[in-house]
Scaffold this motif. Sequence first.
Motif, PDB file in Angstrom:
ATOM      1  N   UNK A  17       1.013  -1.308  -0.130  1.00 21.10           N
ATOM      2  CA  UNK A  17      -0.022   0.061   0.103  1.00 21.10           C
ATOM      3  C   UNK A  17       0.841   1.025   0.397  1.00 21.10           C
ATOM      4  N   UNK A  18       0.629   1.902  -0.477  1.00 18.38           N
ATOM      5  CA  UNK A  18       1.641   3.488   0.015  1.00 18.38           C
ATOM      6  C   UNK A  18       1.540   3.951   1.023  1.00 18.38           C
ATOM      7  N   UNK A  19       1.708   3.918   1.495  1.00 18.18           N
ATOM      8  CA  UNK A  19       1.801   4.197   3.526  1.00 18.18           C
ATOM      9  C   UNK A  19       1.916   5.362   3.644  1.00 18.18           C
ATOM     10  N   UNK A  20       1.123   6.219   4.491  1.00 15.91           N
ATOM     11  CA  UNK A  20       0.651   7.565   4.851  1.00 15.91           C
ATOM     12  C   UNK A  20       2.677   8.375   5.309  1.00 15.91           C
ATOM     13  N   UNK A  21       2.411   9.656   4.768  1.00  9.72           N
ATOM     14  CA  UNK A  21       3.719   9.862   5.492  1.00  9.72           C
ATOM     15  C   UNK A  21       3.161  11.575   6.540  1.00  9.72           C
ATOM     16  N   UNK A  22       3.543  11.279   7.967  1.00  7.85           N
ATOM     17  CA  UNK A  22       3.207  12.536   9.179  1.00  7.85           C
ATOM     18  C   UNK A  22       3.825  12.795   9.726  1.00  7.85           C
ATOM     19  N   UNK A  23       3.803  13.645  10.271  1.00  6.63           N
ATOM     20  CA  UNK A  23       3.868  15.113  10.648  1.00  6.63           C
ATOM     21  C   UNK A  23       4.068  14.459  12.263  1.00  6.63           C
ATOM     22  N   UNK A  24       4.962  14.649  13.014  1.00  5.25           N
ATOM     23  CA  UNK A  24       4.860  13.377  14.246  1.00  5.25           C
ATOM     24  C   UNK A  24       5.198  15.406  15.138  1.00  5.25           C
ATOM     25  N   UNK A  33      12.218  21.677  14.562  1.00  4.16           N
ATOM     26  CA  UNK A  33      12.391  20.737  12.894  1.00  4.16           C
ATOM     27  C   UNK A  33      11.484  20.023  12.760  1.00  4.16           C
ATOM     28  N   UNK A  34      10.053  20.291  12.093  1.00  7.84           N
ATOM     29  CA  UNK A  34       9.304  19.496  11.502  1.00  7.84           C
ATOM     30  C   UNK A  34      10.149  18.339  11.172  1.00  7.84           C
ATOM     31  N   UNK A  35       9.590  16.974  11.549  1.00  2.06           N
ATOM     32  CA  UNK A  35       9.944  15.596  11.555  1.00  2.06           C
ATOM     33  C   UNK A  35       8.530  14.902  11.052  1.00  2.06           C
ATOM     34  N   UNK A  36       8.944  14.119  10.027  1.00  2.00           N
ATOM     35  CA  UNK A  36       8.030  13.615   9.038  1.00  2.00           C
ATOM     36  C   UNK A  36       8.133  12.389   9.029  1.00  2.00           C
ATOM     37  N   UNK A  37       7.240  10.978   9.502  1.00  2.00           N
ATOM     38  CA  UNK A  37       7.770   9.674   9.422  1.00  2.00           C
ATOM     39  C   UNK A  37       6.844   9.073   8.296  1.00  2.00           C
ATOM     40  N   UNK A  38       7.642   8.511   7.290  1.00  2.00           N
ATOM     41  CA  UNK A  38       7.334   7.328   6.342  1.00  2.00           C
ATOM     42  C   UNK A  38       6.949   6.455   7.306  1.00  2.00           C
ATOM     43  N   UNK A 299      13.111  14.166   7.182  1.00  2.00           N
ATOM     44  CA  UNK A 299      11.416  12.572   7.159  1.00  2.00           C
ATOM     45  C   UNK A 299      12.315  11.175   7.113  1.00  2.00           C
ATOM     46  N   UNK A 300      11.742  10.611   7.948  1.00  2.00           N
ATOM     47  CA  UNK A 300      12.528   9.565   8.511  1.00  2.00           C
ATOM     48  C   UNK A 300      11.439   8.198   8.368  1.00  2.00           C
ATOM     49  N   UNK A 301      12.080   7.523   7.445  1.00  2.00           N
ATOM     50  CA  UNK A 301      11.548   5.970   7.129  1.00  2.00           C
ATOM     51  C   UNK A 301      11.591   5.109   8.719  1.00  2.00           C
ATOM     52  N   UNK A 302      10.030   5.158   9.305  1.00  2.00           N
ATOM     53  CA  UNK A 302       9.443   4.219   9.676  1.00  2.00           C
ATOM     54  C   UNK A 302       9.727   2.703   9.253  1.00  2.00           C
ATOM     55  N   UNK A 303      10.423   1.960   8.747  1.00  2.00           N
ATOM     56  CA  UNK A 303      10.889   0.851   8.161  1.00  2.00           C
ATOM     57  C   UNK A 303      10.141  -0.682   8.784  1.00  2.00           C
ATOM     58  N   UNK A 304      10.396  -0.374   9.418  1.00  2.00           N
ATOM     59  CA  UNK A 304       9.178  -1.799   9.933  1.00  2.00           C
ATOM     60  C   UNK A 304       8.364  -2.230  12.480  1.00  2.00           C
ATOM     61  N   UNK A 305       7.782  -2.699  12.219  1.00  2.00           N
ATOM     62  CA  UNK A 305       7.485  -2.648  13.318  1.00  2.00           C
ATOM     63  C   UNK A 305       6.448  -4.165  14.377  1.00  2.00           C
ATOM     64  N   UNK A 306       7.541  -4.967  13.429  1.00  2.00           N
ATOM     65  CA  UNK A 306       7.571  -6.502  13.656  1.00  2.00           C
ATOM     66  C   UNK A 306       8.672  -6.867  15.325  1.00  2.00           C
TER      67      UNK A 306
END
Length: 501
Positions: A17-24, A33-38, A299-306
């Motif tokens: 899926x096209x995952x959201x880009x969310x501001x933290x 600074x504006x940090x966004x999570x992919x 932008x920080x790529x939150x690449x996994x949650x296992x």
Amino acid sequence: MDYLKKILTARVYDVAVETPLERAPKLSARLGNDLWLKREDEQPVFSFKLRGAYNKMAGLSAEERGRGVVCASAGNHAQGVALSARKLACRATIVMPVTTPSLKVEAVRGLGGEVVLHGESYSDAHLHALELCELHGYTFVHPFDDPDVIAGQGTIGMEILRQHQGPIHAVFAAIGGGGLISGVAAYIKAVRPEIKLIGVQTTDSDAMIRSVRAGERVPLSDVGLFSDGTAVKLVGEETFRLTRELVDDFVTVDADAACAAIKDVFEDTRSILEPAGALSVAGAKQYAARHKLQGETLVAIACGANMNFDRLRFVAERAEVGEEREALFAVTVPERPGILRDLCTLIGPRSVTEFNYRISDPKEAHLFVGLAVGDRDESASLARRFIDEGFPVVDLTGDELAKGHIRHLVGGRSPQAHHERLYRFEFPERPGALMRFLAAMPPTWNISLFHYRNQGADYARILVGLQIPDADLPTFHDFAEGLGYPCVDETENPVYRLFLG
């Protein structure tokens, strides 16, 4: 440009899926600074690995898919291959080390993958997977060192630029074998070359950083296992070439910083990343502080949650140290009644996170003390204050043995602890609560054991050993009743008798 075309035509969205880009928001406010999570943790298998695996497998011929595919993995890549195989109706054999947690094995089987347990390590599993390729004609799906896999991961970069068309100072990505950052960098540098690409590795698994600095691939003899998703001993040939050419800078972070980043993301999203998934956030924090960035978009790529559930205890404990909000000290004080109260007076109203003591010597005592601090400078200031007051101190904040083991092992039997009685107290947690507890206690009662841990709960729990004369027991009962808090006499507890009495 060849990779740009491969990324633009990558077949990933049949399963990904096209995952959201969310501001933290909270973390952005703290960093200035504006940090966004992919949010790649929101993929169907909770990891970006699905993209590359499917793109590789979708490009195989019908004959190749008919023979089946094989991969070696103990984690996210295995699930990506298994789900892709189910979508493409082809056979997938997943070779996993025998040490793989049953949770991950069952997850792969649940997706339809045929699991083969072989060897003690990933290297053993990898060699066996290649043997199966020779034996059965399977196609090997590499976790990172394959152009089609790299292109699949590159679609993350494509989405980031489509979702945020304004200025971006830097994009941060974790590096294991290098597939993620290679693909993202290939797209972003072709389209928006002014954006910096920053790779993040752990201090004990930094094969890519060492390789880039050496100008050739450098194998590691050992890798740390906390961030198991990035624990790679040798990076890929193609990923090394692309990373060396396209990535602007690197950051290394330790396990404590990763734990702090997991907590940061949880506070902003209520989601829990795995250690590898949080490395990019930890790296962004460190990079912003090092370069004194203000008002930039990161932008920080939150690449996994296992994440294995049983690791959360470790994460919660180490997050405060990683955020430099807790300082740990070994403080030496003279052994005399009332010294713990004197030390707490010196500490003042700040929050105590841990306070461990066991009587062992008639002349001096060694205390394990944890204190809430605002930053590392405050930790150094506290150490100087202890020394100025005549209390020798060792700062243990960066000591792995102290953080991982000693803080739980302070104590044991003591020949000095004669006529000891053991009590367990529970009372509302607030700054200064420990000092008030000690101040209410008569100074003639010698404390022979003290254990206190602040774990962020509403109630503090204290274990106290007291050398109280039998004649003073009625006075103690009046003291305990006057506190108005639960008090349990544990003197006859068999656990106390076995380990401390």
